[in-house]
Design an enzyme around this catalytic site. Sequence first.
Site, PDB file in Angstrom:
ATOM      1  N   LYS A 101     -18.068  75.417 105.507  1.00  0.00           N
ATOM      2  CA  LYS A 101     -18.324  74.895 106.795  1.00  0.00           C
ATOM      3  C   LYS A 101     -19.468  74.686 106.692  1.00  0.00           C
ATOM      4  O   LYS A 101     -20.158  73.472 107.089  1.00  0.00           O
ATOM      5  CB  LYS A 101     -19.612  76.700 106.553  1.00  0.00           C
ATOM      6  CG  LYS A 101     -18.758  77.289 107.969  1.00  0.00           C
ATOM      7  CD  LYS A 101     -19.855  78.626 108.628  1.00  0.00           C
ATOM      8  CE  LYS A 101     -20.617  79.240 107.517  1.00  0.00           C
ATOM      9  NZ  LYS A 101     -21.185  80.396 106.897  1.00  0.00           N
ATOM     10  N   THR A 144     -19.573  71.785 104.219  1.00  0.00           N
ATOM     11  CA  THR A 144     -19.020  70.406 104.221  1.00  0.00           C
ATOM     12  C   THR A 144     -18.378  69.436 105.535  1.00  0.00           C
ATOM     13  O   THR A 144     -18.436  68.877 106.239  1.00  0.00           O
ATOM     14  CB  THR A 144     -17.689  70.772 103.302  1.00  0.00           C
ATOM     15  OG1 THR A 144     -18.561  71.349 102.373  1.00  0.00           O
ATOM     16  CG2 THR A 144     -17.099  69.590 103.141  1.00  0.00           C
ATOM     17  N   ARG A 153     -29.482  73.713 106.953  1.00  0.00           N
ATOM     18  CA  ARG A 153     -30.305  74.804 106.713  1.00  0.00           C
ATOM     19  C   ARG A 153     -30.707  74.467 104.857  1.00  0.00           C
ATOM     20  O   ARG A 153     -30.581  74.209 104.347  1.00  0.00           O
ATOM     21  CB  ARG A 153     -29.613  76.293 105.708  1.00  0.00           C
ATOM     22  CG  ARG A 153     -30.164  77.247 107.122  1.00  0.00           C
ATOM     23  CD  ARG A 153     -28.842  78.543 107.035  1.00  0.00           C
ATOM     24  NE  ARG A 153     -27.535  78.404 106.806  1.00  0.00           N
ATOM     25  CZ  ARG A 153     -26.632  79.488 105.811  1.00  0.00           C
ATOM     26  NH1 ARG A 153     -27.444  80.396 105.869  1.00  0.00           N
ATOM     27  NH2 ARG A 153     -25.351  79.106 105.614  1.00  0.00           N
ATOM     28  N   LYS A 201     -23.916  78.262  89.171  1.00  0.00           N
ATOM     29  CA  LYS A 201     -23.462  76.919  89.137  1.00  0.00           C
ATOM     30  C   LYS A 201     -23.087  76.301  90.790  1.00  0.00           C
ATOM     31  O   LYS A 201     -21.932  76.907  91.036  1.00  0.00           O
ATOM     32  CB  LYS A 201     -22.750  75.722  88.043  1.00  0.00           C
ATOM     33  CG  LYS A 201     -22.144  74.720  88.167  1.00  0.00           C
ATOM     34  CD  LYS A 201     -21.577  74.259  86.765  1.00  0.00           C
ATOM     35  CE  LYS A 201     -21.250  72.472  87.188  1.00  0.00           C
ATOM     36  NZ  LYS A 201     -21.249  72.080  85.662  1.00  0.00           N
ATOM     37  N   ALA A 204     -29.002  85.545 105.915  1.00  0.00           N
ATOM     38  CA  ALA A 204     -28.278  85.591 106.774  1.00  0.00           C
ATOM     39  C   ALA A 204     -27.569  86.831 106.765  1.00  0.00           C
ATOM     40  O   ALA A 204     -27.144  87.081 107.926  1.00  0.00           O
ATOM     41  CB  ALA A 204     -26.784  84.662 106.148  1.00  0.00           C
ATOM     42  N   PHE A 254     -22.333  82.389 107.028  1.00  0.00           N
ATOM     43  CA  PHE A 254     -21.767  83.843 106.965  1.00  0.00           C
ATOM     44  C   PHE A 254     -20.501  83.845 108.330  1.00  0.00           C
ATOM     45  O   PHE A 254     -20.677  82.675 108.741  1.00  0.00           O
ATOM     46  CB  PHE A 254     -21.895  85.286 107.303  1.00  0.00           C
ATOM     47  CG  PHE A 254     -22.469  85.596 106.052  1.00  0.00           C
ATOM     48  CD1 PHE A 254     -22.840  85.148 104.392  1.00  0.00           C
ATOM     49  CD2 PHE A 254     -23.934  86.598 106.340  1.00  0.00           C
ATOM     50  CE1 PHE A 254     -23.954  85.552 103.762  1.00  0.00           C
ATOM     51  CE2 PHE A 254     -24.633  87.083 104.972  1.00  0.00           C
ATOM     52  CZ  PHE A 254     -24.754  86.718 103.430  1.00  0.00           C
ATOM     53  N   PHE A 305      -7.046  71.981 101.764  1.00  0.00           N
ATOM     54  CA  PHE A 305      -6.792  72.254 100.536  1.00  0.00           C
ATOM     55  C   PHE A 305      -5.966  71.582  99.999  1.00  0.00           C
ATOM     56  O   PHE A 305      -4.655  71.208 100.844  1.00  0.00           O
ATOM     57  CB  PHE A 305      -6.492  73.629 100.108  1.00  0.00           C
ATOM     58  CG  PHE A 305      -8.056  74.042  99.910  1.00  0.00           C
ATOM     59  CD1 PHE A 305      -8.634  73.960 100.850  1.00  0.00           C
ATOM     60  CD2 PHE A 305      -9.132  74.459  99.012  1.00  0.00           C
ATOM     61  CE1 PHE A 305     -10.070  74.550 101.180  1.00  0.00           C
ATOM     62  CE2 PHE A 305     -10.065  74.141  98.222  1.00  0.00           C
ATOM     63  CZ  PHE A 305     -11.333  74.944  99.534  1.00  0.00           C
ATOM     64  N   TRP A 350     -13.590  67.279 103.056  1.00  0.00           N
ATOM     65  CA  TRP A 350     -14.210  66.644 101.660  1.00  0.00           C
ATOM     66  C   TRP A 350     -14.027  65.972 100.428  1.00  0.00           C
ATOM     67  O   TRP A 350     -13.569  65.308 100.129  1.00  0.00           O
ATOM     68  CB  TRP A 350     -13.733  68.157 101.118  1.00  0.00           C
ATOM     69  CG  TRP A 350     -14.696  68.810  99.780  1.00  0.00           C
ATOM     70  CD1 TRP A 350     -15.454  69.358  99.293  1.00  0.00           C
ATOM     71  CD2 TRP A 350     -12.979  68.803  98.682  1.00  0.00           C
ATOM     72  NE1 TRP A 350     -14.941  69.338  98.280  1.00  0.00           N
ATOM     73  CE2 TRP A 350     -14.172  68.381  97.145  1.00  0.00           C
ATOM     74  CE3 TRP A 350     -11.990  68.345  98.062  1.00  0.00           C
ATOM     75  CZ2 TRP A 350     -13.472  68.542  95.675  1.00  0.00           C
ATOM     76  CZ3 TRP A 350     -11.060  67.980  96.784  1.00  0.00           C
ATOM     77  CH2 TRP A 350     -11.705  68.433  95.722  1.00  0.00           C
TER      78      TRP A 350
END
Lengths: 556, 556
Positions: B71, B73, B94, B105, B273, B301, B381, B409
């Site tokens: 989201k 991204t 945020r 990570k 959230a 979320f 993707f 992305w």
Amino acid sequence: MKSDIEIAQGAKMKPIIEIAQQLGLGEEDLELYGKYKAKISPEVWDKIKGNKDGKLVLVTAINPTAAGEGKSTVTVGLGQAMDKIGKKVSICLREPSLGPVFGIKGGAAGGGYSQVVPMEDINLHFTGDMHAITATNNLLSAAIDNHIHQGNELSIDVRRVLWKRAMDVNDRALRQIVVGLGGKTNGMPREDNFLITVASEIMAILCLAKDLMDLKERLGRIIVAYDLKNNPVRARDLKIQGAMTLLLKDAIKPNLVQTLENVPAFIHGGPFANIAHGCNSIMATQYALKLSDYVITEAGFGADLGAEKFFNIKCRYGELKPNAVVLVATLRALKMHGGSAKDVLDKENVDTLKRGLNNLEKQIENIGKFGVPVVVAINSFLTDTQEEVKIVESRCKELGVEVALCKVWEKGGPGGIQLAEKLVDILNTKESDFKVLYDESLSIKAKIDIIVKEIYGGIGVEYTPRAEKAIRELGEQNLDGLPICMAKTQYSLSDDPHKLGRPQGFKVTVGDVRISAGAGFIVVLTGEIMTMPGLPKVPSAEKIDINEKGEILGLF
Amino acid sequence: MKSDIEIAQGAKMKPIIEIAQQLGLGEEDLELYGKYKAKISPEVWDKIKGNKDGKLVLVTAINPTAAGEGKSTVTVGLGQAMDKIGKKVSICLREPSLGPVFGIKGGAAGGGYSQVVPMEDINLHFTGDMHAITATNNLLSAAIDNHIHQGNELSIDVRRVLWKRAMDVNDRALRQIVVGLGGKTNGMPREDNFLITVASEIMAILCLAKDLMDLKERLGRIIVAYDLKNNPVRARDLKIQGAMTLLLKDAIKPNLVQTLENVPAFIHGGPFANIAHGCNSIMATQYALKLSDYVITEAGFGADLGAEKFFNIKCRYGELKPNAVVLVATLRALKMHGGSAKDVLDKENVDTLKRGLNNLEKQIENIGKFGVPVVVAINSFLTDTQEEVKIVESRCKELGVEVALCKVWEKGGPGGIQLAEKLVDILNTKESDFKVLYDESLSIKAKIDIIVKEIYGGIGVEYTPRAEKAIRELGEQNLDGLPICMAKTQYSLSDDPHKLGRPQGFKVTVGDVRISAGAGFIVVLTGEIMTMPGLPKVPSAEKIDINEKGEILGLF
């Protein structure tokens, strides 16, 4: 006269870029935090490291009393006076802690017409150094408890975790706690404590680190606990020193602000003056020395603690060569050392003043033992009488020491011209022959003995069984070859706060000895040391406010 | 492809002053934090408040799965795409929390070629907002315990102190503790807990405050405890709201940074959230709307939680009128909703994809109930097949909803042109008829019932005795007239994380109900909510490092 905050808010600050220009720095050398605060970029060091060092002047004081000495005020005012007589000068001060601001009214940025500004920012979040230190301290705590929870491969003894959590708040309820309650998913229950952030060893380390890699090395060396076989467990055993260093990457950069009269002020690092060494960072001092002809700095408490630790710890690690000392005294405090009660200090009292001069005398002697020339500054109060001032002046003359009346609180830089001129004269005519007081490779007891006898004027040292055991263990582990950091009452040359003046024939009792292996000193505790203050019945927080125009009320 | 941090470190950032100029702001309107971060001065509001608002676009998603949706991204990439097609755009995100950075990570600033920068700073101390919130939270805690210690005039019941301490660290050992141990001088012993800072009500308050005075009002309203007669005790009863507001005077100012393609990004505030509303601050959104023609923002979320709370809490308090919604889905996540195991998501599977579309369908329906037009973004993707993409496209066509493939992305802004163009088309042709879902003056149960039936698609609500009692008490005290903040699993439309897709015939069980009187919402808890994370067996902190050149290693 106006209040400190009224004076500060009326200041004509220059953009910090202009202050930096006075030091020969350009905008590209700064990381700005708003218009009036900046950090110095690390790249600057390569440009300036070949410069000749300026002269380093320490401002210290007689033993403080309830009457106050005004060491920070004199430091700021003297810097302003040096500037007024045409010298290229910087001052170096410690960063104040946020927590106490909400306890008892009063900031830590000088006073009257000798303050550093923007004083509200400096006393609140400033450039975030304190918060970074808090976060670093507590990341290490989390790593310790996580290690124990995840199987405790290092066999950490949960009864001997030395590392404490930290927070920059006055909060007595956090002094002694139990963590890890609520069952298996919440870790291993154990006793813990919170320190106020300035008491964290991270703060001392930041102030003693030469650069980022030295910082990482020192962080890795911190002894966080003992294992079940009694071996020290260090931060590097938890592989956490890299992450800790990252959290401090900005905090390690010296902060630049200005005084009310636009003199450059490096305000960076503020370790406790009891369980730590009580001086601003070595890095800030080194930057200031490379960028100015004169650097005026200060150390916490009286000269028996502040100057001793400045010389034996900070100057030792920073390879600094102080050129002169300004020893601050007030007539009010001298009268208290001579036996006056607090409520009669406004009245002339020649006899108690004369008696109290022995404290000043001993501190002058002490500075001499480090080979550094001294000038006495009488920090003037409106109630001082001419007769009283003359008494101090003539005693100093007998001792062969220069003395100057200092009115920087009331008048700013112009009130310190006399002091500045005498200081410059001393710097030009008297060579400093600075040396540390002891070889750090001596035994712990030998080092303590030297400090107690040479500096405090005591006749010996007594050790509690607890202290004996701690010293023996540090010796067995070859951890004893570090300088000493005395934690002693600031109010007396002895370890009894009620023995004012120049006490004689006393012994000092050492109750415990601890190691700050990252900072690189052995902390010697005499008496109870409070590392987490509490709030008073009516905290100043109740009066503090900010209105719709953003004006701050009730802060100082 | 390069890692996120490699891409971020290779970014050609513009000085933040230039980014501000794109928005029509000058240097005098900024408070700089280094060269690439700034806060907007509060004086700016008076200059811009008469401007026409830009169009507000919310990016939300289907229910998240282990496969990830991206989201943030998409939000960043869509902003960059809007800029590419010549629109004056800002994004609002945020602020990430520091604690989790050292756990597992991964940062929280977008990904690939759609990130906000300087990403290391944003993920570490940034402009100090988190630290200011931590300090404010803990000042209130100290004031509570000090009040009890100093005589407890307000008769606070030490067994019913609701206010918890906070720290921005993953530290399970602080979840459940006992404070005030060690005798009378250390305060009154009681049980306490630490939250991670983003879970503090202070964070939610900061994000919902309209201005500094509204902030102070809300801070004063916080219910910190109950007294022995069962009456709420508020922060203002401790006279602490002024000092708390002072600590937040800088944190309340919106932060300005940029995306990899130099699009202005407001990153300000980051409430949890679950127990909070999960959106950036109202103030940042309002500034962005006055300074841009288009504002792209996101909520935490999936749409059942994030969008619902964005509309019913943030838009209600901020009087915001959202113009469109971008609903993000990935084929991988849709396949998981249709029953695929995680390890076969890389393979084409038309059947499970078709089954999983019912989650997307329900979320589209839900957005419609708020009267806001929607466009679906398939976050692409590399393993997606054309056949699969077509299935989603044709279902959306059946539903009369626009859909666009989004490759931000992999390609940054140019990968989002199709989405940007469809969005602009919708904004130009479909009028938003935004309305909140319920009247806040309804009873707590009535409001919960509407959310569960209308948004989750449940058939009813069950209450535990504890929840029943809490609701009854809030009603008796006339504290029930606030919007609802649902704390529910993000993984399912129901309260059972294992029920993927579009579950039917379920009831939601409410276990407890609490009030955040300062933030201004009623928190409804379904299931266990973790408000203090722990570190994993091998925390990413062990890999994180910084070298002598100041280069950061192992951070993401």
